[in-house]
Scaffold this active site. Structure first.
Site, PDB file in Angstrom:
ATOM      1  N   GLY A  77       4.605   3.468  11.020  1.00  0.00           N
ATOM      2  CA  GLY A  77       3.947   4.767  11.032  1.00  0.00           C
ATOM      3  C   GLY A  77       3.555   5.176  12.431  1.00  0.00           C
ATOM      4  N   CYS A  92      12.202   7.225  13.215  1.00  0.00           N
ATOM      5  CA  CYS A  92      11.560   6.515  14.324  1.00  0.00           C
ATOM      6  C   CYS A  92      12.472   6.405  15.529  1.00  0.00           C
ATOM      7  CB  CYS A  92      11.186   5.097  13.899  1.00  0.00           C
ATOM      8  SG  CYS A  92      10.195   5.029  12.421  1.00  0.00           S
ATOM      9  N   LYS A 127       0.876  -1.157   0.000  1.00  0.00           N
ATOM     10  CA  LYS A 127       0.000   0.000   0.000  1.00  0.00           C
ATOM     11  C   LYS A 127       0.921   1.217   0.000  1.00  0.00           C
ATOM     12  CE  LYS A 127      -2.514   3.415   1.867  1.00  0.00           C
ATOM     13  NZ  LYS A 127      -1.898   4.672   2.370  1.00  0.00           N
ATOM     14  N   GLY A 163      -1.432   3.006  13.381  1.00  0.00           N
ATOM     15  CA  GLY A 163      -1.052   1.621  13.617  1.00  0.00           C
ATOM     16  C   GLY A 163      -2.059   0.901  14.487  1.00  0.00           C
ATOM     17  N   GLU A 190       5.829  10.885  21.534  1.00  0.00           N
ATOM     18  CA  GLU A 190       6.749  11.100  20.421  1.00  0.00           C
ATOM     19  C   GLU A 190       6.341  12.357  19.655  1.00  0.00           C
ATOM     20  OE1 GLU A 190       6.671   8.054  17.419  1.00  0.00           O
ATOM     21  OE2 GLU A 190       8.488   8.789  16.449  1.00  0.00           O
ATOM     22  N   GLU A 203       5.190  -1.056  13.398  1.00  0.00           N
ATOM     23  CA  GLU A 203       6.221  -0.313  14.132  1.00  0.00           C
ATOM     24  C   GLU A 203       5.635   1.071  14.317  1.00  0.00           C
ATOM     25  OE1 GLU A 203       8.299   2.495  14.480  1.00  0.00           O
ATOM     26  OE2 GLU A 203       9.782   1.954  12.949  1.00  0.00           O
TER      27      GLU A 203
END
Lengths: 506, 506
Positions: B214, B275, B159, B219, B367, B238
């Site tokens: 992402g 990340c 995707k 997620g 984050e 992740e």
């Protein structure tokens, strides 16, 4: 997990306070357990096996009372449970499951200087194990999931199965004592009881993985709870299976009577209350085995079912099958309920032509937990591989009976895509406890394709951790240059990386 | 997965018909792909790596336009992506990931005659890979998840990430052609575009596993969809990380200026859109590094952020941090939006005393994807291990800066319980592509603790199958006695089982 109103024992529910205390005790035990050398953890598993064997008379007596299973079966199961613990003790010592990898630093790496990177599997943390009812030893308190979780160095909380509460308590007490005497921390093995306590523990943030053996309905419910947690955890459920058997014309022609006897034995053993009981048997129409099957089934005595709830479910499931259109009796079998609410069954074997079965298979494709099987009588030229891929989604086992003269390659490949175990010229019940064995399969056989038998079962309770440029004295033992535990280390020396892909260049 | 109204490109949504066709094509390709010998599959991965390298100029030009990332970074990333494919080619040839096990029949086994049981890992089936936006090569169409899924012999549907649709199409066309020319079946590599198409594919019964890199929000949404399917599938997401750094007093005293420079480089590289960017840095109060950090940050030029949506999120996240009580600027940094809606940022470094941070850390523990970091100034006697276990749940990385004179064993153990990678005296960005590397960690770093970097990533796309008493000619190659693929076979010979557990007996 359905409310059980008919059961005669009244197992006490573990209180919320005690659930909380058990979760904290397991969490507190985890670092100390993980730090123990494999020799100590392996010896503890052997001590537990020895303890079970030494108490076999008491344990089997309780199990007989609570489950109605026969003494020989229970003694065999206890022996199997002990062997399983010993097998995992060897696994612990072997260390291959740690997947220790060492990539030394490489100043000349193609992508720039590369650090020292090492990784190994470590215990995932406290594991909740929902015990099964049909194997009061091998899939219960000290059974396979517990052995695998302990071997991975995780504390275990077992949710007792309500079908054998006294045996669960007896086993848990023996196990906790044996493990503690062998040097494992308090809190390594704990028991909780009751549905609400099980769900509360599954939701507890200190629990890091869960395992389960039971029905599709209960397993789906618990899997959904595990997935819906604020921090989801892996849920390893073994949810059941129809375990189709495919017999070729050659196999029936060559070994018909042997096939009939084996079928009845596999369907009726433990009153058919096995996850791997063959429920659907595809064989050539005109097989001529009616009399052999009926005679073998008639020779099987009445067997008590595990508990009143299972007897009730079996009665209903059997009724549904019997009332399906086009079904013919080979061995009618029976199910009756005694004055204590217990069910007693003899094996029921039915037959249905493929052309009747195929258009509306739903009623006959659902697992019916008990001593019943349906023969699907198929034209000799039936494409079993196509049938398998069309009708089945995920199975614990697919069995093929064949001869060397027949090409069953396509069927075997289709079976491997649908099942966790493919077996030939035998019967799926009586799962051998060996390192390569797998008891799993695609959904709905299991929630995720893992195995709960065989030493690969340990992988469910491990997680990998990498260390980059770690000082030697903080590296875990499996990753040290001096390899104090003597585990297999997969070492990628500096410079080797330069050749990546070259071996595969056309 | 939020609706993006600001983005300038208008990626076409793959229609439901084409989603259905792609799922069917992947499903149809699966058996042929699985049957190919490892030499062919490995050569195909190398051919794909070569094809990417040969088209580097075109690919990098498109990537620069679409992502705003610098040419050197993109060339490095493309090189890394090619190396990763080559690494997995070697993994395919090596065959250790197949975990081939052979237990020969044993007529004298303790639990009764034991059948011949063999097991090996097989491909799980079509894999859906949600490409990431911040690594348009390494975590996108031909990135790590695709390489791992292909290496496991699974067809892949990617995707596309909406941040680089032209690059996605360009890469997918090159990849599909390279793989097909190398002999892999049509349908092995396909691309779909659009949020609805991605969700429809995730729900498609023919898709057997999915991977994602992402945000936590997207997620979680996708993980819940995967878990709620009639037949749930594993979802390997992740989801992000704060990547705490802990610097001891000794490390700061010994290498303060080097630490300051490294920190700024790690926070500002790729505009902090990594990340593994270190978001929280615990270091001793009175570190005296303000000037060094401010100077290093001032020397970093403005960097375009990946797309307007990310710039918007960063602006909001940065505002929230700046408005938190007790926060002090070391390097103020900036974020501005240009006439095309693109964001341009310079690094922001802030500080907060531990006693202000600790009571209400929520705002600062989330984050913030972009070039920002918070120093938490801690008393010299702070117990970092306790802090780590109290504040953090699951992280991709935990970093420790220390000296040989300080005992950081407890901190390292705590870090290993919370993270997928623990690193020392370095910075977590710039994940090395090596066999032992792990890019994962407990929830919410990942959905399930798997890794998406390193060769262990292949395990996510495999499932084990056991064969019992299989005729030699239907056994898959890795389990044959003549071992035609030359893979490692773990053989438990008959009789050995008699000694199970004896090695561990006290």
């Amino acid at each position: 997990m359905t409310q059980d109103t008919t059961q005669q024992h009244t197992a006490p529910e573990t209180t919320p306070d005690r659930v909380e205390a058990a979760a904290r005790a397991a969490h507190a035990a985890a670092p100390a357990l993980a730090a123990l050398p494999p020799t100590v953890r392996a010896a503890a598993l052997v001590a537990l096996a020895d303890r079970l064997a030494a108490n076999a008379d008491d344990l089997v007596a309780t199990a007989m009372e609570e489950t109605g299973l026969a003494e020989a079966r229970l003694r065999g199961e206890l022996n199997r449970t002990a062997v399983q613990l010993r097998l995992f003790a060897d696994t612990v010592l072997d260390g291959a499951h740690l997947d220790a990898r060492i990539d030394f630093a490489d100043p000349d790496f193609a992508l720039g200087p590369r650090p020292d990177v090492r990784s190994a599997n470590e215990p995932v943390g406290p594991v909740l194990n929902f015990a099964a009812g049909n194997f009061p030893f091998a899939f219960s308190v000290a059974g396979g999931d517990t052995a695998a979780a302990l071997a991975a160095a995780n504390p275990v909380v077992v949710k007792a199965h309500p079908g054998h509460p006294r045996l669960a308590r007896q086993t848990a007490a023996l196990a906790a004592a044996a493990l503690e005497e062998a040097g494992l921390p308090t809190g390594t093995m704990q028991l909780i009881e009751g549905q609400d306590a099980g769900v509360a523990m599954l939701r507890h943030p200190l629990v890091k993985a869960a395992s389960f053996t039971g029905s599709l309905r209960a397993g789906r419910l618990l899997a959904d709870i595990a997935a819906a947690r604020p921090a989801p955890i892996p849920f390893y459920g073994e949810l059941g299976s129809v375990n189709p058997v495919f017999a070729t014309p050659g196999a029936i022609a060559e070994r018909g009577p042997e096939f009939a006897a084996g079928l009845v034995a596999s369907v009726s053993g433990s009153a058919g209350q096995l996850c791997t009981k063959p429920g659907l048997v595809f064989l050539p129409a005109g097989h001529g085995l009616d009399a052999a099957i009926a005679d073998a089934a008639a020779a099987v005595g009445e067997h008590r079912m595990l508990d009143p709830r299972i007897a009730e479910h079996y009665t209903a499931g059997r009724e549904a099958i019997l009332s399906a259109a086009g079904v013919r009796f080979i061995a009618p079998g029976s199910i009756r309920t005694d004055e204590h609410g217990q069910g007693w069954a003899t094996p029921t074997i039915l037959a249905v032509p493929l052309d009747v079965f195929r258009p509306h298979p739903d009623a006959l494709l659902t697992e019916c937990f008990g001593p019943i099987a349906i023969l699907v009588e198929s034209p000799a030229d039936t494409d079993y591989a196509d049938l398998l891929e069309t009708l089945f989604e995920g199975e614990l086992t697919v069995t093929v009976h064949r001869t060397d003269r027949e090409d069953i390659t396509a069927l075997a490949r289709a079976a491997a895509r649908r099942a966790g175990r493919v077996l030939f010229d035998g019967w799926p019940t009586g799962v051998a406890v060996t390192p390569a064995m797998r008891h799993g399969g695609p959904w709905p056989a299991t929630t995720n394709g893992g195995t709960s038998v065989g030493t690969a079962a340990i992988a469910r309770f491990l997680r990998g951790v990498a260390y980059q440029n770690a000082p030697a004295d903080v590296l875990p033992a499996p990753l040290r240059d001096d390899n104090p535990w003597g585990v297999p280390q997969r070492i990628a020396p500096a410079g080797e990386s330069a050749g990546w892909g070259d071996r595969a260049r056309a």
